[in-house]
Every structure is written in C-alpha cells, then in structure tokens.
Design a protein around this motif. Structure first.
Motif, PDB file in Angstrom:
ATOM      1  N   ALA A  95       0.849  -1.199   0.000  1.00 53.20           N
ATOM      2  CA  ALA A  95       0.000   0.000   0.000  1.00 53.20           C
ATOM      3  C   ALA A  95       0.882   1.246   0.000  1.00 53.20           C
ATOM      4  O   ALA A  95       1.933   1.283   0.641  1.00 53.20           O
ATOM      5  CB  ALA A  95      -0.918  -0.002   1.206  1.00 53.20           C
ATOM      6  N   SER A 127      -8.841  -2.701   0.845  1.00 52.38           N
ATOM      7  CA  SER A 127      -8.789  -2.334  -0.571  1.00 52.38           C
ATOM      8  C   SER A 127      -7.358  -2.077  -1.066  1.00 52.38           C
ATOM      9  O   SER A 127      -7.152  -1.687  -2.204  1.00 52.38           O
ATOM     10  CB  SER A 127      -9.647  -1.087  -0.829  1.00 52.38           C
ATOM     11  OG  SER A 127      -9.158   0.025  -0.104  1.00 52.38           O
ATOM     12  N   GLY A 128      -6.375  -2.293  -0.181  1.00 55.04           N
ATOM     13  CA  GLY A 128      -4.982  -2.122  -0.569  1.00 55.04           C
ATOM     14  C   GLY A 128      -4.513  -0.682  -0.621  1.00 55.04           C
ATOM     15  O   GLY A 128      -3.438  -0.388  -1.141  1.00 55.04           O
ATOM     16  N   GLN A 129      -5.308   0.236  -0.063  1.00 49.10           N
ATOM     17  CA  GLN A 129      -4.955   1.648  -0.093  1.00 49.10           C
ATOM     18  C   GLN A 129      -4.112   2.077   1.105  1.00 49.10           C
ATOM     19  O   GLN A 129      -3.429   3.106   1.053  1.00 49.10           O
ATOM     20  CB  GLN A 129      -6.243   2.500  -0.117  1.00 49.10           C
ATOM     21  CG  GLN A 129      -7.111   2.294  -1.345  1.00 49.10           C
ATOM     22  CD  GLN A 129      -6.482   2.834  -2.612  1.00 49.10           C
ATOM     23  OE1 GLN A 129      -5.598   3.692  -2.569  1.00 49.10           O
ATOM     24  NE2 GLN A 129      -6.923   2.341  -3.761  1.00 49.10           N
ATOM     25  N   ASN A 264      -2.761   8.525  -2.933  1.00 44.68           N
ATOM     26  CA  ASN A 264      -2.549   7.328  -3.739  1.00 44.68           C
ATOM     27  C   ASN A 264      -2.992   7.499  -5.183  1.00 44.68           C
ATOM     28  O   ASN A 264      -2.930   6.534  -5.967  1.00 44.68           O
ATOM     29  CB  ASN A 264      -3.316   6.153  -3.136  1.00 44.68           C
ATOM     30  CG  ASN A 264      -2.810   5.761  -1.759  1.00 44.68           C
ATOM     31  OD1 ASN A 264      -1.790   6.270  -1.309  1.00 44.68           O
ATOM     32  ND2 ASN A 264      -3.512   4.867  -1.092  1.00 44.68           N
ATOM     33  N   PRO A 269      -3.346  -0.122  -6.172  1.00 45.07           N
ATOM     34  CA  PRO A 269      -3.486  -0.570  -4.775  1.00 45.07           C
ATOM     35  C   PRO A 269      -2.430  -1.627  -4.439  1.00 45.07           C
ATOM     36  O   PRO A 269      -2.005  -2.396  -5.313  1.00 45.07           O
ATOM     37  CB  PRO A 269      -4.899  -1.158  -4.716  1.00 45.07           C
ATOM     38  CG  PRO A 269      -5.616  -0.505  -5.860  1.00 45.07           C
ATOM     39  CD  PRO A 269      -4.586  -0.321  -6.929  1.00 45.07           C
TER      40      PRO A 269
END
Length: 272
Positions: A95, A127-129, A264, A269
């Motif tokens: 992330a 969500s991989g953020q 981001n 992600p």
C-alpha cells in the motif's frame, strides 16, 4: 416599609436574579458544549470527538511505564518489525499510504479513536490503499499503576502469531474496562476474550499469554514512544504527518479516506 428598605429589597432581588441568570447561562453553555462533543463522537472527528478544553484528548504521559528493557534482542511476533520502534503491520505491504498509530489498550481516548475510525481504516486496508503500523504503549500502567496495558499488548501480539491481531485488537477496544479499573491485568480475562475471535482460542495462545512471551517487545515499543517525545495516546500519523496538526486535529473518517485516496491517486493498490 421605608424607602431604604424598598431599595435594599430591590437590589437583593436584582442581585439574586442576576446570579440566577448567570448560573442558567453557564448551564446552557455547558449543555451546549456537551452536546457538541456527543455529536462529534458520533461523527468521528479526531479532535472534535475528543475535545477537552479546546485541545486533543489524549492520555498524557508523566513518564514511566511497565518497567523497561535493556535487551537488544527480544521475542518477535510473526511479521512484526523489530529495531528501535517495534511495530505490528496490518494491511497490504505494498500500500502506498501508511498510518502509524501509537496506542495503549487501556487508553479511553484510543478507544474513542478506534470506534470512530475503525470502519474507514478497515475499508482502506482491505482495498490495498492503506497499511497501518501499530506501536504499543503502556502509559496508563506507568501513570495509574497496574499491568493491563502490558498484558493486553502481549496478548494482542500473541494473536498476531495466529494471524488474528486486527480482530483481537478490535475486541480489546470493544471490551475496554473503565479507566479506573485494570481488568486487562487478568490474563484469564484476556484468554476469555480470545473466544470472540474465530480460530484464536488455543493452547498455544493461552501459553503465550500466560508466559508473557512478548512483554519485552511491548516494553521496547513503549520506550520508543517515550524517546520520540510524543505527549500522549493516541498519536496518529498519516504518511509522516501528525493528524493532530491537520485542520487543528479536526479530521473526520471521511476526510482521512479522502487524504489517503488523494495521496494514492494514479497508483495501483497494494497487494498482500
């Protein structure tokens, strides 16, 4: 009744009325302030939710903690980082945004922060953020006495070994005892709470808690907190920036999400 007596009675009534009005105004002001704080808690704002006399509500340290450790090596939970600032990572390692959280499981302000921001933090992690680095402190053990901060921290690290840190972390805050109590010092209670996390309760977890396997890790983390000069818990930094210094600390969960997504923007992600 003479004129002087009438004047005196009038002055007394005016004085009594004035005092009553001032008292009523003060009560209205206090009720209004309490209402604003309650509304902010529901909204989940960092400072507004935790506002006390115009400042950030943190459990302020007067130094100390659950002892100290001079070890250069100590037992390390799975996937945890060591060094001078040991931490537990949660979320996709790739992330692009990192939230650093210094917290104490006995800290009421930490519980308020976790309650307000948990859904958004979980969403961003999943969500991989966002990845989160949790650093454990033992301020209340040091200031109020007891061992609940240390024991709960150790138990959370035992849960990390089973891949259940986040779930158990949330259970601890959902069952945080009143500040004056130290129920987390009871290891049997900490083991009992593991039953609320699927797949965590086991002989291995029980032994880890009872042995205090990661006590030195928690103490080292608390020493890092003290050395860093932070004034209290929770201390929360997004990509190196202290959220207490952003918008006067009045950052809501929605605004935190916006800040992460903006940081981001244009990046893929992270993946676990």
């Amino acid at each position: 009744m003479g004129v002087n007596q009438k004047n005196q009675d009038g002055q007394n009534r005016d004085g009594t009325s004035s005092a009553r009005e001032r008292l009523q105004a003060q009560r209205i002001k206090e009720k209004s302030r309490a209402r604003r704080v309650r509304q902010a808690v529901v909204g989940g704002a960092v400072v507004a939710a935790l506002a006390v006399a115009g400042g950030v509500a943190v459990w302020v340290s007067s130094g100390g903690g659950s002892g100290s450790t001079a070890e250069t090596a100590f037992a390390l939970p799975k996937k945890a980082s060591d060094g001078n600032k040991p931490a537990v990572p949660v979320g996709a390692p790739g992330a692009h945004s990192t939230l650093v959280v210094w917290e104490d499981f006995r800290c009421p302000a930490c519980q308020q922060f976790e309650t307000g921001f948990r859904p958004v933090i979980h969403q961003l992690q999943d969500s991989g953020q966002l990845k989160v680095e949790y650093h454990l402190a033992t301020l209340i053990d040091g200031n109020a006495g007891g061992s609940g901060s240390l024991n709960a921290g150790n138990a959370a690290l035992c849960a990390q070994d089973a891949g259940k840190f986040r779930d158990y972390h949330d259970v601890l805050y959902s069952h945080q005892p009143p500040e004056q109590q130290d129920r987390f010092s009871d290891k049997k209670y900490l083991i009992q709470l593991a039953g609320k996390v699927g797949g965590l309760a086991s002989p291995a977890f029980t032994k880890c808690v009872n042995d205090g396997r990661y006590d030195a890790f928690v103490r080292k983390s608390n020493e890092a907190f003290t050395s860093a000069g932070f004034r209290g818990t929770p201390t929360v930094l997004l990509n190196g920036k202290d959220l207490a210094q952003v918008q006067g600390g009045r950052v809501t969960p929605a605004e935190l999400k916006k800040m992460v997504l903006e940081a981001n923007k244009g990046k893929q992600p992270g993946k676990g």
